[in-house]
Write an enzyme that holds these catalytic residues in place. Structure first.
Site, PDB file in Angstrom:
ATOM      1  N   GLU A 264       0.836  -1.195   0.000  1.00  0.00           N
ATOM      2  CA  GLU A 264       0.000   0.000   0.000  1.00  0.00           C
ATOM      3  C   GLU A 264       0.877   1.254   0.000  1.00  0.00           C
ATOM      4  O   GLU A 264       0.695   2.156  -0.793  1.00  0.00           O
ATOM      5  CB  GLU A 264      -0.923  -0.002   1.222  1.00  0.00           C
ATOM      6  CG  GLU A 264      -1.892   1.170   1.250  1.00  0.00           C
ATOM      7  CD  GLU A 264      -2.877   1.069   2.403  1.00  0.00           C
ATOM      8  OE1 GLU A 264      -4.032   1.475   2.229  1.00  0.00           O
ATOM      9  OE2 GLU A 264      -2.492   0.593   3.497  1.00  0.00           O
TER      10      GLU A 264
ATOM     11  N   GLY B 118      -5.068  -1.056   5.067  1.00  0.00           N
ATOM     12  CA  GLY B 118      -5.032  -2.290   4.285  1.00  0.00           C
ATOM     13  C   GLY B 118      -4.741  -3.529   5.104  1.00  0.00           C
ATOM     14  O   GLY B 118      -4.514  -4.604   4.538  1.00  0.00           O
TER      15      GLY B 118
END
Length: 444
Positions: free
Chosen positions: A244, A342
């Protein structure tokens, strides 16, 4: 002046003029973290002058604590929803000026847009971009986590153009014809230095690195432990990056040869990420670098996308974990501290990946100071999560847990076995207490 330059000039205006495009009920999304358009956000109180009502500001890890975020007079004009909290939003929360949105990064935008559509509201995206090229394209620069998705959904587009931001590739290209307002600025790009890590962090880093095989695809975050892990990975070979957040420690791993993205099995040759934040060295590395692809989180964090990578290793942190494996990674009791981000999706995706592993890495303890100024040590491994704590990673999904005292592999273990495994990596001062609590409360 070509047609693109003429269009650019037509759309150029002040921040106040751009904000006057906001209508009643609009839902304003600010770009994530260092990509937020500070020149526009610093003028949000101008909405008090336009007479607009019922808008919502949606932020994700804002860098600045803007006046509009702490102004009680904005009530009724602009509500504030936060996808990822920091110190500023924790302060605003205490003043009842912001509320957290429970979220996972691949689904939160879809669900929010569904709600906006249901309520008949218009999305607005506000972001910082690097300057336009000769073909009329601007670059979303250091964050593509949800910005491009919003543009594709027909959002009103208000952009701050800043020459200090790098030009990047992936889901970052925005054509001038898609833009509604251009606000120019020349402010410095927000920068952050690498956090120095301790001997405890180093021990955790060594344990984590022992789980990472050559040829693995890695996901790392920012902070002391990820920095320590990255340093221990420098001796590895043929690592890949699918993450991410792209960090400066990943630049180190690329430059030392540990990362070559050759054995990922999916998007070989590319480091895939959704956003970045760090030093000028980091920004210089991603500038005009086609080997680093910034992809929307709806793609990069999707567990099914992650699972396409070989030996995917996710490395996340948690604030506390109970003896069954439940991880509270975003709240302190009932108070929002950060966000899911995430974590839950990379945890799931890693275990769907061929040879993949999910790792929760954390210190075994934290300390507070009592009323007499004495330091009090607390265990992060607990019989029960704190009252009101949100479970970020379900006990069904928790895989490896690492502290400075070792590795507990929970995959496939029953509750009794998990209790023993987690107690074995708790701080020695708390092991007897944990065992007594497990017996007392029948955590078996």
């Amino acid at each position: 002046m070509n047609q693109y330059e003429a269009l650019y000039q037509q759309k150029k205006m002040t921040a106040e003029q751009a904000l006057e495009l906001i209508q009643d009920g609009d839902y304003l999304f600010s770009a994530q973290a260092a990509a937020e358009p500070q020149a526009i956000l610093s003028k949000l109180q101008h909405l008090k002058k336009t007479g607009v009502k019922g808008t919502t500001l949606n932020t994700c890890l804002p860098i600045q604590y803007y006046d509009a975020m702490k102004d009680p007079e904005m009530a009724g004009i602009m509500d504030h929803s936060g996808w990822f909290f920091n110190a500023a939003l924790r302060d605003a929360q205490k003043k009842k000026l912001v509320s957290a949105v429970p979220q996972s990064s691949t689904s939160v935008l879809r669900k929010t847009l569904q709600r906006i559509k249901h309520d008949g509201r218009r999305p607005v995206v506000m972001a910082t971009v690097s300057p336009m090229d000769e073909h009329g394209y601007l670059s979303l620069s250091i964050s593509a986590i949800y910005e491009r998705d919003l543009i594709d959904q027909g959002a009103l587009v208000l952009l701050e153009v800043n020459p200090n931001f790098p030009r990047t590739f992936g889901d970052t290209q925005v054509h001038i014809s898609e833009v509604d307002a251009i606000v120019e600025s020349d402010r410095p790009i927000p920068a952050a230095k690498l956090a120095p890590y301790t001997e405890v962090d180093r021990k955790i880093g060594i344990y984590v690195a022992s789980l990472v095989e050559d040829g693995s695809t890695i996901q790392l975050g920012i902070g002391n432990i990820p920095n320590a892990v990255a340093n221990e990975l420098k001796s590895k070979k043929h690592l890949g990056i699918h993450t991410e957040m792209f960090t400066e420690t990943m630049v180190d791993l690329i430059e030392c040869g540990a990362v070559d993205n050759s054995q990922k099995g999916f998007m070989n040759g590319y480091s895939v990420c959704s956003f970045t934040m760090g030093s000028q060295r980091l920004y210089d590395f991603v500038n005009n670098n086609p080997s680093v692809l910034f992809k929307s989180a709806t793609f990069s964090n999707d567990p099914y996308t992650i699972a396409k990578n070989n030996k995917f290793v996710s490395i996340n942190a948690s604030l506390e974990i109970d003896l069954t494996g439940q991880c509270a990674s975003e709240t302190v009791g009932n108070l929002q501290w950060s966000g899911t981000g995430g974590q839950s999706e990379t945890v799931q995706g890693a275990q769907m990946s061929p040879g993949g592993k999910s790792i929760i890495a954390m210190h075994s303890t934290y300390s507070t100071t009592d009323e007499n100024g004495k330091e009090v040590l607390h265990s992060k491994i607990v019989p029960f999560l704190a009252r009101g704590a949100a479970v970020t990673t379900s006990r069904n999904d928790t895989d490896y847990v690492v502290t400075e005292y070792g590795i507990a592999w929970l995959r496939g273990l029953n509750i009794r076995q998990r209790v023993e495994a987690l107690i074995s990596i708790a701080h020695p001062d708390f092991r007897d207490w944990l065992r007594e609590e497990a017996e007392k409360h029948l955590i078996w």
